[in-house]
Each structure stands twice: as C-alpha cells, then as structure tokens.
Design a protein around this motif. Structure first.
Motif, PDB file in Angstrom:
ATOM      1  N   PHE A 145       0.867  -1.185   0.282  1.00 55.75           N
ATOM      2  CA  PHE A 145       0.555  -0.461   0.263  1.00 55.75           C
ATOM      3  C   PHE A 145       0.823   1.201   0.385  1.00 55.75           C
ATOM      4  N   ASP A 146       0.864   1.943   0.885  1.00 55.06           N
ATOM      5  CA  ASP A 146       1.208   3.666   0.976  1.00 55.06           C
ATOM      6  C   ASP A 146       2.944   3.412   2.035  1.00 55.06           C
ATOM      7  N   ALA A 147       3.695   2.513   1.616  1.00 58.07           N
ATOM      8  CA  ALA A 147       4.932   2.474   1.979  1.00 58.07           C
ATOM      9  C   ALA A 147       4.627   1.893   3.221  1.00 58.07           C
ATOM     10  N   ARG A 148       3.453   1.297   3.852  1.00 61.85           N
ATOM     11  CA  ARG A 148       3.442   0.255   4.938  1.00 61.85           C
ATOM     12  C   ARG A 148       4.218  -0.931   5.286  1.00 61.85           C
ATOM     13  N   ASP A 149       4.362  -1.023   6.168  1.00 63.92           N
ATOM     14  CA  ASP A 149       5.031  -2.655   6.940  1.00 63.92           C
ATOM     15  C   ASP A 149       3.429  -3.861   7.234  1.00 63.92           C
ATOM     16  N   LEU A 150       3.665  -4.510   7.233  1.00 66.45           N
ATOM     17  CA  LEU A 150       2.689  -5.638   7.467  1.00 66.45           C
ATOM     18  C   LEU A 150       1.845  -5.384   9.076  1.00 66.45           C
ATOM     19  N   LEU A 151       3.114  -4.856  10.269  1.00 67.80           N
ATOM     20  CA  LEU A 151       2.166  -4.029  11.222  1.00 67.80           C
ATOM     21  C   LEU A 151       0.804  -3.109  10.831  1.00 67.80           C
ATOM     22  N   GLY A 152       1.128  -2.461   9.530  1.00 64.25           N
ATOM     23  CA  GLY A 152       0.401  -1.385   9.210  1.00 64.25           C
ATOM     24  C   GLY A 152       0.698   0.045   9.450  1.00 64.25           C
ATOM     25  N   GLY A 264       6.674 -10.800   7.616  1.00 63.70           N
ATOM     26  CA  GLY A 264       7.790 -10.252   8.367  1.00 63.70           C
ATOM     27  C   GLY A 264       8.291  -9.008   7.264  1.00 63.70           C
ATOM     28  N   THR A 265       9.345  -8.375   7.852  1.00 62.56           N
ATOM     29  CA  THR A 265       9.927  -7.157   7.285  1.00 62.56           C
ATOM     30  C   THR A 265      11.378  -7.056   6.987  1.00 62.56           C
ATOM     31  N   TYR A 266      11.928  -6.597   6.110  1.00 61.90           N
ATOM     32  CA  TYR A 266      13.066  -7.265   5.655  1.00 61.90           C
ATOM     33  C   TYR A 266      14.098  -5.943   5.925  1.00 61.90           C
ATOM     34  N   PHE A 267      15.043  -5.426   7.396  1.00 59.70           N
ATOM     35  CA  PHE A 267      15.256  -4.061   7.415  1.00 59.70           C
ATOM     36  C   PHE A 267      16.960  -4.135   6.550  1.00 59.70           C
ATOM     37  N   ILE A 268      16.821  -2.754   5.759  1.00 58.11           N
ATOM     38  CA  ILE A 268      17.876  -2.495   5.485  1.00 58.11           C
ATOM     39  C   ILE A 268      18.603  -1.278   5.728  1.00 58.11           C
ATOM     40  N   GLY A 269      20.106  -1.049   6.097  1.00 60.10           N
ATOM     41  CA  GLY A 269      20.015   0.253   6.742  1.00 60.10           C
ATOM     42  C   GLY A 269      21.562   0.802   6.231  1.00 60.10           C
ATOM     43  N   TYR A 270      21.442   1.737   5.688  1.00 60.18           N
ATOM     44  CA  TYR A 270      23.055   2.115   4.569  1.00 60.18           C
ATOM     45  C   TYR A 270      23.297   3.669   6.050  1.00 60.18           C
TER      46      TYR A 270
END
Length: 325
Positions: A145-152, A264-270
């Motif tokens: 949707f509008d860049a949401r995670d699966l937690l909403g 899930g959520t795949y976290f990636i941080g630069y």
C-alpha cells in the motif's frame, strides 16, 4: 546499475535510490579457493554491464542493484585496506531479546518497480557466479500500500532525502582507508512478525509501541527520559555534541506468504558510520535505559543479521585487475 557522483568525483553506488515496488535481498557465501575468488571478482567488476543488459528491457522500471562485501572476504577479494568499521554484526543481548549474527560474504540489494526485472537480474547474476557461491538467504520484498509494513504502519518516514541522504550514508572522511571514501556501511536483518498477537492489541497500544498514529502517521510525543520509549524514539541516535540526529538511509520491505503463515520485514540500513546503526540496535534490544527494550521485539523476531561495506564503483571495477592473483 544506477550511480551518482560524490565529492572528489568518485562514482558512487546509488544507495539512495528511490523506494521501488519490488526488491530482492540476496545474501551469498563464497566457496573456498582461488577459482571462486576470481569468478566473483570478474562478476562484480562486470556487474554494470549485466545491469544494463537487464534494465534496457524497461528503462522506466527504476532498476538498481547495490553490492556489499562482507568482512570475512574483504581482504582476500579486494586486497585493499579494510574499511575502518567493517566487522560482523555483534550479538547484542538484552534481558529479553538478542540480535543474531549470521554469515554473509556478498549482498545484492536488487530493486525495481517490476518483479520480473529483479528476477531476471538475479537469474543472470547467479548464472555468472555459478558454483563460486552458495545462497545464504534470498528474500523477495514488495511495497505494501502506501509504504506500510505488515504491522500496518508507514515505514521509513524519518529517512533523509536528497543531499541529506548522501551525507548520512556515504563515507567521505575515512583517512585510515582511502578506499572506503565513496562507500557505505549496510546492515541487513530479517524480522518475522507474530501478526496474530500484534493484531490482538488495541490500536492505541500499537501506536504507543511504534510512536506514531496508525491511520495518518502523525508522530507522537516522546516519553520522558528513563521511561519506556517507543520504537521511533529508540531508533533515533542523537549527536551528543550538537543534539542533532545521525541519519541512516533505510529501504525496508515487507515480505511473506499468507499460505505459509510467514509475515515479516526486511530491514536494510545504509550509513557512513556503522556504529550509528549498532547503537540503534543496542537501544532496541538492550534498552535505553537498559532493561526497557523496544516493545516491537515482543512481536517481531530477528532471524538474520549481517554487515557489509558497499564500495565505490571504481573499487568494484578494479577487481578485474586482480583476477589470477
């Protein structure tokens, strides 16, 4: 393979590429031996040509691939001085939760607005690498949707943009290792959500944990120092001298399958400073103050965790000259 020009004219990998509708997070382990090293060097040095070969099929699809190299293979693969902070992700243990540190020599962050473009690049890439590598993890993410995670909740609101994104992500002053300049540290973690337990919470309780309203993404006030803080606050690292925030560039993606019950959520941080991401994780898992961990971890479990360094395009291209050494 999208690129940009940094200070000093160095060609940068586009860690600040815009959020796409699809992404593949591919973590590989190198097989031992000189032949494997040479195959990897040859593939990485020519990846720009491979990217052009795939992206030409739809130039409007915003294709990009960012490549990271892990600490265990950096020295042998590049024969360059190691970036000052490059090391495996540490295990941070709190009283309830702990990070995990999982192996990985190569990271390919593959992005496009078309899933088939990501698929085709991954297929050709693995075909070139052949038996020189084995797959540690391959996770397909999608925009929800509008860049949401699966937690909403909307994810990535605090991301820096434009010049601020490059300032947050790109190393420019690593005097101990000139090859690091123009590169970026990147941390990846795969989180699995217990959606049934999360969904049983009242919306107000969910908002208190995240630190934002669920419907319209309005930031809530921070808890006073010493009290239980929200996810939003715990993942903010301030500069002790100036009081400003140390930014990182996130490109998190939801993933999962309702049929298999995986969410899930795949976290990636630069970041130009690896310690900033590690401090965020310390606040989450150990707590700030210690003992008051991020309550999102009661519903989301980290099952992977790896650190890589994203070198400049020139460093990748230079690997061709090392084949056979």
């Amino acid at each position: 393979m999208s690129t940009s020009v940094g200070s000093g004219g160095r060609l940068l990998q586009a860690v600040d590429a815009p959020l796409t509708r699809s992404a593949t997070f591919l973590v590989l382990a190198a097989k031992p031996g000189q032949d494997a090293l040479d195959t990897i060097r040859s593939t990485l040095s020519g990846v720009e040509g491979l990217a052009k070969n795939v992206s030409i099929r739809d130039l409007s699809a915003s294709f990009n691939c960012t490549i990271g190299i892990g600490s265990n293979i950096w020295d042998a693969l590049t024969k360059l001085s190691r970036p000052a902070e490059l090391h495996p992700l540490p295990v941070l243990k709190g009283s309830v939760h702990a990070t995990v540190s999982t192996p990985g020599d190569l990271l390919f962050h593959i992005r496009s607005n078309r899933r088939d473009i990501c698929f085709e690049f991954e297929r050709q890439l693995l075909g070139q690498l052949g038996p020189s590598v084995e797959v540690v993890d391959s996770t397909v993410g999608f925009r929800y949707f509008d860049a949401r995670d699966l937690l909403g909740f909307v994810d990535g609101t605090a991301n820096p943009v434009g010049a601020d994104a490059l300032d947050a992500a790109i190393v420019t002053d690593d005097k101990g290792s000139s090859t690091s300049n123009g590169g970026s540290y990147v941390v990846v973690q795969k989180y699995l959500h217990n959606l049934a337990t999360w969904s049983a919470l009242k919306t107000e309780d969910q908002e208190s944990i995240i630190g934002r309203t669920k419907l319209d993404n309005v930031e809530l006030d921070d808890a006073p120092a010493g009290q239980q803080r929200s996810h939003k606050t715990l993942t903010t690292v301030e500069d002790e001298a100036t009081g400003g925030e140390h930014g990182i560039v996130r490109d998190n993606m939801p993933f999962g399958s309702p049929a298999s019950g995986e969410y899930g959520t795949y976290f990636i941080g630069y970041s130009k400073k690896l310690w900033v991401v590690e401090r965020m994780l310390e606040h989450m898992f150990v707590g700030d103050p210690p003992g008051k961990h991020d309550r999102i971890l009661d519903f989301s479990t980290a099952v992977t965790g790896s650190t890589f360094f994203v070198p400049s395009v020139e460093v990748l291209g230079g690997l061709a000259g090392l084949v056979g050494e």
